[in-house]
Design a protein around this motif. Sequence first.
Motif, PDB file in Angstrom:
ATOM      1  N   THR A 224       0.841  -1.200   0.000  1.00 45.76           N
ATOM      2  CA  THR A 224       0.000   0.000   0.000  1.00 45.76           C
ATOM      3  C   THR A 224       0.864   1.234   0.000  1.00 45.76           C
ATOM      4  N   VAL A 316      -9.480  10.062  -4.519  1.00 47.99           N
ATOM      5  CA  VAL A 316     -10.210   9.443  -3.401  1.00 47.99           C
ATOM      6  C   VAL A 316     -10.043  10.264  -2.128  1.00 47.99           C
ATOM      7  N   ASP A 453     -15.063   7.529  -9.178  1.00 53.36           N
ATOM      8  CA  ASP A 453     -14.994   7.232  -7.749  1.00 53.36           C
ATOM      9  C   ASP A 453     -16.371   7.445  -7.129  1.00 53.36           C
ATOM     10  N   SER A 478     -14.925   4.431  -2.533  1.00 53.57           N
ATOM     11  CA  SER A 478     -14.401   3.411  -3.447  1.00 53.57           C
ATOM     12  C   SER A 478     -13.829   4.075  -4.696  1.00 53.57           C
ATOM     13  N   ASP A 479     -12.811   3.432  -5.284  1.00 58.53           N
ATOM     14  CA  ASP A 479     -12.212   3.987  -6.493  1.00 58.53           C
ATOM     15  C   ASP A 479     -12.988   3.520  -7.722  1.00 58.53           C
ATOM     16  N   LYS A 483     -13.065  -0.762  -5.609  1.00 62.30           N
ATOM     17  CA  LYS A 483     -12.320  -1.192  -4.440  1.00 62.30           C
ATOM     18  C   LYS A 483     -12.395  -0.127  -3.348  1.00 62.30           C
ATOM     19  N   GLN A 485     -11.410   2.256  -0.497  1.00 59.28           N
ATOM     20  CA  GLN A 485     -10.149   2.897  -0.174  1.00 59.28           C
ATOM     21  C   GLN A 485     -10.162   3.563   1.208  1.00 59.28           C
ATOM     22  N   TYR A 486     -11.291   4.140   1.587  1.00 60.75           N
ATOM     23  CA  TYR A 486     -11.396   4.845   2.871  1.00 60.75           C
ATOM     24  C   TYR A 486     -12.723   4.496   3.535  1.00 60.75           C
ATOM     25  N   LYS A 500      -7.734   5.104   6.260  1.00 58.87           N
ATOM     26  CA  LYS A 500      -7.256   4.408   5.069  1.00 58.87           C
ATOM     27  C   LYS A 500      -7.399   2.898   5.243  1.00 58.87           C
TER      28      LYS A 500
END
Length: 653
Positions: A224, A316, A453, A478-479, A483, A485-486, A500
């Motif tokens: 990451t 993001v 996003d 999500s991106d 997925k 992300q936060y 994160k």
Amino acid sequence: MKGRGCWEAASVRSFCSSGCLNKLKKDDSGDDDEETASPTDKSELHQTLKELSGRLAELSTCSDLISKHGAALQRSLNELDSLKIPWESGEKLKAVNERATLFRITSNAMINACRDFLELAETHSRKWQRALQYEQEQRVHLEETIEQLAKQHNSLERAFRGAPGRLASPSQTFSQGSLLTAKGEDSEEDEDTEYFDAMEDSTSFITVITEASEDRKAEGGTVTSSVEWTSADNEREGASIVPKDSSKVKRRTSIPNKPSYSLNLWSIMKNCIGRELSRIPMPVNFNEPLSMLQRLTEDLEYHHLLDKAVHCTSSVEQMCLVAAFSVSSYSTTVHRIAKPFNPMLGETFELDRFQDMGLRSLCEQVSHHPPSAAHYVTSKHGWSLWQEITVASKFRGKYLSIMPLGAIHLEFQGSGNHYVWRKSTSTVHNIIVGKLWIDQSGDIEIVNHKTKDRCQLKFVPYSYFSKEVARKVTGVVSDSQGKAQYVLSGSWDEQMECAKIVHSSPSSDGKQKTVYQTLPTRLLWKKFPLPENAENMYYFSELALTLNEHEDGVAPTDSRLRPDQRLMERGRWDEANTEKQRLEEKQRVSRRRRMETCAASCSGEDERETDRYVPLWFEKRLDPLTGEMACVYKGGYWEAKEKQDWHMCPDIF
């Protein structure tokens, strides 16, 4: 003697014709439900007993007169009986004497029955009064107890969350909340599902804190990236600090205290269940001295979040700040249970704050039924925001639902990132009984149409029986590949944090949950404290106190120039109500004139559109992202202000 007898007879006739006997009979029988319903006011009970006592005194007077005249009649009959009269006439006099005796006995019985009725009414009224007072005290005590328990529960939750060492363990859970429901779910809650408890079995997520030094490998096997913000400001608390530039203009810090006016909301709204709120004539007593256009502008109070988001190089991370900004707009509503003024058609409001806030904002009321306002903001920091909000509201008896309709657009000129989202539903509870309080509920999806996003936010409805923190908000960013992300968490009245995500996995407890392993949280936004004496100034924030401040050079349609709103702010509510009625009638006359003018030149389908108002500073366009028609700023206002040329503005005040 003859004249006195005539006066007494007239008194008896007057009493009988007044309907007092009929009223006593009506009160005793209970035919008049409204008059004989259980009294809720002690003064009303005393007044009723006083009237009954007065009627009994009048009956007693009539009884004395009847007895007096009856005795005189019997003496006269006895005198006639002693005279030498034919036998047939004597029998008739004897019958008359017996009837007079029966009449006097019946009159006495009637007086005794009325006296018994009064004594019975006095006895039962005291019982009703004590029972009613006891029930009122019990209800108030119960409300205070429940409210105190809710506050204690909330305090314990917050104390537990902030306990030292609680987040030290990597396996410790710090946030748990429901994700979005089905995408097409109707945001208008049903009356039977408004008060619901925590739904533990619904799709949800759990976040687990991981130490910052323990960078994990992502699911794809790569390490990451750094968890630090790629913006210039890397301080943990930096997102909650507002740069306060020295402004040459001194803004006011207070307004006149709210007068103490008592008015029963239920008495006005009980006949309006199911009706559109904008069509209910409401006195200013239920308002706050701001218009809906000013309340819409108040959403910009935490504009510094967008100023900070301009410098983010990660989309993001920028989404996290945009999400915090979207939540922050609700923080001003937590104590604001009074409704803003419905703007007049064509009313505008400008906020020209380039010096201290670095932005310019313009709102215009573009429709009256349904009420709709268009809004455009431009910032010198490189972002612009626009929206057309139509407020749909329904009074449902025990609560009031307010559903803002319309999309909010936010664009950053430097990166070209274009975000779109919609507002959640606001609900005002305890309309019938108890202390009014407001809650936010529903789902918000924020989409970046350039990068794809997404951020999904969940406003958890509050319940006394829920284990959740009051006014809780959860979310996931999500991106473009979907997925996560936060993770976002917090409350819409206090603060928002983000963390994160370094790893995600299904829950091991068999429920449909996702476990997110995250790094320590970062503070995105924190609410500013309210000004001193805010409770007596409608709980206005520092920005709200300045919105209705008089300014020179604004358009003649600006909300600051609205007379009824200004009178209310100064505490002259009776005059404000009179002025409000005048403005509303003036608006109705203008509408009739538009219809008459268009009817002469329109026919058929066009005639049904005669009430359409043509906005002055905005125009209808097709939104290519949402596929809806919306009002967009067409320009010209700030140029007109610079020239002080307002000849095109309608006369609405």
